[in-house]
Design a protein around this motif. Structure first.
Motif, PDB file in Angstrom:
ATOM      1  N   LEU A  11       0.853  -1.188   0.000  1.00  0.00           N
ATOM      2  CA  LEU A  11       0.000   0.000   0.000  1.00  0.00           C
ATOM      3  C   LEU A  11       0.888   1.236   0.000  1.00  0.00           C
ATOM      4  O   LEU A  11       1.664   1.443   0.945  1.00  0.00           O
ATOM      5  CB  LEU A  11      -0.914  -0.015   1.230  1.00  0.00           C
ATOM      6  CG  LEU A  11      -1.965   1.078   1.299  1.00  0.00           C
ATOM      7  CD1 LEU A  11      -2.935   0.972   0.127  1.00  0.00           C
ATOM      8  CD2 LEU A  11      -2.730   0.994   2.604  1.00  0.00           C
ATOM      9  N   ILE A  12       0.825   2.045  -1.066  1.00  0.00           N
ATOM     10  CA  ILE A  12       1.707   3.207  -1.178  1.00  0.00           C
ATOM     11  C   ILE A  12       0.959   4.530  -1.097  1.00  0.00           C
ATOM     12  O   ILE A  12       1.586   5.587  -1.113  1.00  0.00           O
ATOM     13  CB  ILE A  12       2.532   3.161  -2.487  1.00  0.00           C
ATOM     14  CG1 ILE A  12       1.637   3.081  -3.701  1.00  0.00           C
ATOM     15  CG2 ILE A  12       3.505   1.999  -2.454  1.00  0.00           C
ATOM     16  CD1 ILE A  12       2.355   3.286  -5.014  1.00  0.00           C
ATOM     17  N   ARG A  13      -0.364   4.489  -1.024  1.00  0.00           N
ATOM     18  CA  ARG A  13      -1.146   5.716  -0.850  1.00  0.00           C
ATOM     19  C   ARG A  13      -2.106   5.537   0.321  1.00  0.00           C
ATOM     20  O   ARG A  13      -2.550   4.437   0.615  1.00  0.00           O
ATOM     21  CB  ARG A  13      -1.931   6.054  -2.112  1.00  0.00           C
ATOM     22  CG  ARG A  13      -1.063   6.426  -3.282  1.00  0.00           C
ATOM     23  CD  ARG A  13      -1.905   7.014  -4.389  1.00  0.00           C
ATOM     24  NE  ARG A  13      -1.123   7.237  -5.580  1.00  0.00           N
ATOM     25  CZ  ARG A  13      -0.487   8.378  -5.853  1.00  0.00           C
ATOM     26  NH1 ARG A  13      -0.554   9.390  -5.026  1.00  0.00           N
ATOM     27  NH2 ARG A  13       0.195   8.494  -6.963  1.00  0.00           N
ATOM     28  N   CYS A  25     -11.942  -2.917  -0.489  1.00  0.00           N
ATOM     29  CA  CYS A  25     -11.071  -3.755  -1.326  1.00  0.00           C
ATOM     30  C   CYS A  25      -9.678  -3.876  -0.712  1.00  0.00           C
ATOM     31  O   CYS A  25      -9.103  -4.957  -0.657  1.00  0.00           O
ATOM     32  CB  CYS A  25     -10.965  -3.188  -2.733  1.00  0.00           C
ATOM     33  SG  CYS A  25     -12.424  -3.475  -3.738  1.00  0.00           S
ATOM     34  N   VAL A  26      -9.140  -2.757  -0.242  1.00  0.00           N
ATOM     35  CA  VAL A  26      -7.806  -2.767   0.362  1.00  0.00           C
ATOM     36  C   VAL A  26      -7.804  -3.645   1.613  1.00  0.00           C
ATOM     37  O   VAL A  26      -6.906  -4.466   1.811  1.00  0.00           O
ATOM     38  CB  VAL A  26      -7.331  -1.333   0.679  1.00  0.00           C
ATOM     39  CG1 VAL A  26      -6.064  -1.348   1.517  1.00  0.00           C
ATOM     40  CG2 VAL A  26      -7.094  -0.555  -0.609  1.00  0.00           C
ATOM     41  N   HIS A  27      -8.828  -3.499   2.457  1.00  0.00           N
ATOM     42  CA  HIS A  27      -8.909  -4.335   3.666  1.00  0.00           C
ATOM     43  C   HIS A  27      -9.134  -5.801   3.301  1.00  0.00           C
ATOM     44  O   HIS A  27      -8.599  -6.692   3.962  1.00  0.00           O
ATOM     45  CB  HIS A  27     -10.006  -3.827   4.600  1.00  0.00           C
ATOM     46  CG  HIS A  27      -9.659  -2.553   5.284  1.00  0.00           C
ATOM     47  ND1 HIS A  27      -8.641  -2.447   6.208  1.00  0.00           N
ATOM     48  CD2 HIS A  27     -10.167  -1.313   5.159  1.00  0.00           C
ATOM     49  CE1 HIS A  27      -8.554  -1.204   6.632  1.00  0.00           C
ATOM     50  NE2 HIS A  27      -9.468  -0.484   5.999  1.00  0.00           N
ATOM     51  N   ARG A  33      -2.259  -0.721   6.747  1.00  0.00           N
ATOM     52  CA  ARG A  33      -1.574   0.568   6.926  1.00  0.00           C
ATOM     53  C   ARG A  33      -0.583   0.807   5.786  1.00  0.00           C
ATOM     54  O   ARG A  33      -0.232  -0.108   5.042  1.00  0.00           O
ATOM     55  CB  ARG A  33      -0.881   0.635   8.272  1.00  0.00           C
ATOM     56  CG  ARG A  33       0.134  -0.435   8.506  1.00  0.00           C
ATOM     57  CD  ARG A  33       0.581  -0.471   9.969  1.00  0.00           C
ATOM     58  NE  ARG A  33       1.253  -1.723  10.232  1.00  0.00           N
ATOM     59  CZ  ARG A  33       0.654  -2.847  10.567  1.00  0.00           C
ATOM     60  NH1 ARG A  33      -0.652  -2.894  10.709  1.00  0.00           N
ATOM     61  NH2 ARG A  33       1.342  -3.941  10.768  1.00  0.00           N
ATOM     62  N   MET A  34      -0.135   2.045   5.689  1.00  0.00           N
ATOM     63  CA  MET A  34       0.791   2.449   4.635  1.00  0.00           C
ATOM     64  C   MET A  34       2.081   1.630   4.691  1.00  0.00           C
ATOM     65  O   MET A  34       2.572   1.312   5.768  1.00  0.00           O
ATOM     66  CB  MET A  34       1.148   3.930   4.808  1.00  0.00           C
ATOM     67  CG  MET A  34      -0.005   4.872   4.574  1.00  0.00           C
ATOM     68  SD  MET A  34      -0.210   5.240   2.846  1.00  0.00           S
ATOM     69  CE  MET A  34       1.338   6.026   2.488  1.00  0.00           C
ATOM     70  N   HIS A  35       2.613   1.318   3.528  1.00  0.00           N
ATOM     71  CA  HIS A  35       3.884   0.610   3.352  1.00  0.00           C
ATOM     72  C   HIS A  35       3.868  -0.816   3.887  1.00  0.00           C
ATOM     73  O   HIS A  35       4.919  -1.430   4.011  1.00  0.00           O
ATOM     74  CB  HIS A  35       5.054   1.407   3.947  1.00  0.00           C
ATOM     75  CG  HIS A  35       5.106   2.806   3.428  1.00  0.00           C
ATOM     76  ND1 HIS A  35       5.394   3.103   2.114  1.00  0.00           N
ATOM     77  CD2 HIS A  35       4.852   3.986   4.028  1.00  0.00           C
ATOM     78  CE1 HIS A  35       5.342   4.417   1.940  1.00  0.00           C
ATOM     79  NE2 HIS A  35       5.008   4.973   3.081  1.00  0.00           N
ATOM     80  N   MET A  56      -3.441   2.755  -5.763  1.00  0.00           N
ATOM     81  CA  MET A  56      -2.936   2.862  -4.390  1.00  0.00           C
ATOM     82  C   MET A  56      -1.890   1.808  -4.061  1.00  0.00           C
ATOM     83  O   MET A  56      -1.368   1.795  -2.955  1.00  0.00           O
ATOM     84  CB  MET A  56      -4.088   2.728  -3.384  1.00  0.00           C
ATOM     85  CG  MET A  56      -5.040   3.877  -3.363  1.00  0.00           C
ATOM     86  SD  MET A  56      -6.129   3.842  -1.929  1.00  0.00           S
ATOM     87  CE  MET A  56      -7.323   2.635  -2.448  1.00  0.00           C
ATOM     88  N   LEU A  57      -1.600   0.900  -4.998  1.00  0.00           N
ATOM     89  CA  LEU A  57      -0.767  -0.260  -4.698  1.00  0.00           C
ATOM     90  C   LEU A  57       0.489  -0.295  -5.562  1.00  0.00           C
ATOM     91  O   LEU A  57       0.495   0.184  -6.693  1.00  0.00           O
ATOM     92  CB  LEU A  57      -1.542  -1.553  -4.966  1.00  0.00           C
ATOM     93  CG  LEU A  57      -2.834  -1.782  -4.213  1.00  0.00           C
ATOM     94  CD1 LEU A  57      -3.514  -3.036  -4.747  1.00  0.00           C
ATOM     95  CD2 LEU A  57      -2.591  -1.898  -2.727  1.00  0.00           C
ATOM     96  N   ARG A  58       1.536  -0.907  -5.008  1.00  0.00           N
ATOM     97  CA  ARG A  58       2.691  -1.347  -5.802  1.00  0.00           C
ATOM     98  C   ARG A  58       2.504  -2.859  -5.950  1.00  0.00           C
ATOM     99  O   ARG A  58       2.368  -3.571  -4.960  1.00  0.00           O
ATOM    100  CB  ARG A  58       4.009  -1.039  -5.094  1.00  0.00           C
ATOM    101  CG  ARG A  58       5.217  -1.509  -5.911  1.00  0.00           C
ATOM    102  CD  ARG A  58       6.541  -1.234  -5.244  1.00  0.00           C
ATOM    103  NE  ARG A  58       6.666   0.188  -4.945  1.00  0.00           N
ATOM    104  CZ  ARG A  58       6.961   0.673  -3.729  1.00  0.00           C
ATOM    105  NH1 ARG A  58       7.154  -0.148  -2.716  1.00  0.00           N
ATOM    106  NH2 ARG A  58       7.064   1.972  -3.545  1.00  0.00           N
ATOM    107  N   ILE A  59       2.520  -3.334  -7.185  1.00  0.00           N
ATOM    108  CA  ILE A  59       2.221  -4.733  -7.481  1.00  0.00           C
ATOM    109  C   ILE A  59       3.461  -5.389  -8.066  1.00  0.00           C
ATOM    110  O   ILE A  59       4.056  -4.875  -9.008  1.00  0.00           O
ATOM    111  CB  ILE A  59       1.057  -4.830  -8.493  1.00  0.00           C
ATOM    112  CG1 ILE A  59      -0.154  -4.062  -7.953  1.00  0.00           C
ATOM    113  CG2 ILE A  59       0.717  -6.278  -8.779  1.00  0.00           C
ATOM    114  CD1 ILE A  59      -1.164  -3.687  -9.021  1.00  0.00           C
TER     115      ILE A  59
END
Length: 62
Positions: A11-13, A25-27, A33-35, A56-59
């Motif tokens: 998670l980068i944002r 979706c993120v949860h 949390r970030m990073h 919002m993601l680095r994949i």
């Protein structure tokens, strides 16, 4: 039989001021949390969530 494909998500944002569906979706992907970085299986369900919040993601493929 080959092992299921894995992807590494970071998670980068921030989740602040995001749409409730995007936060869900993120949860759902296991990020809190970030990073934070998690490894998930590349199922159609997970890939749909990744596509929705990809901004919002680095994949990375593992």
């Amino acid at each position: 039989m080959t092992a299921p494909k894995q992807i590494k998500l970071t998670l980068i944002r921030s989740l602040a001021k995001r749409l409730p569906k995007h936060k869900a979706c993120v949860h759902g992907l296991g990020l809190k949390r970030m990073h934070q970085t998690v490894t998930v299986t590349a199922t159609p369900e997970n890939m749909g969530m990744v596509n929705k919040v990809s901004y919002m993601l680095r994949i990375e493929e593992v």
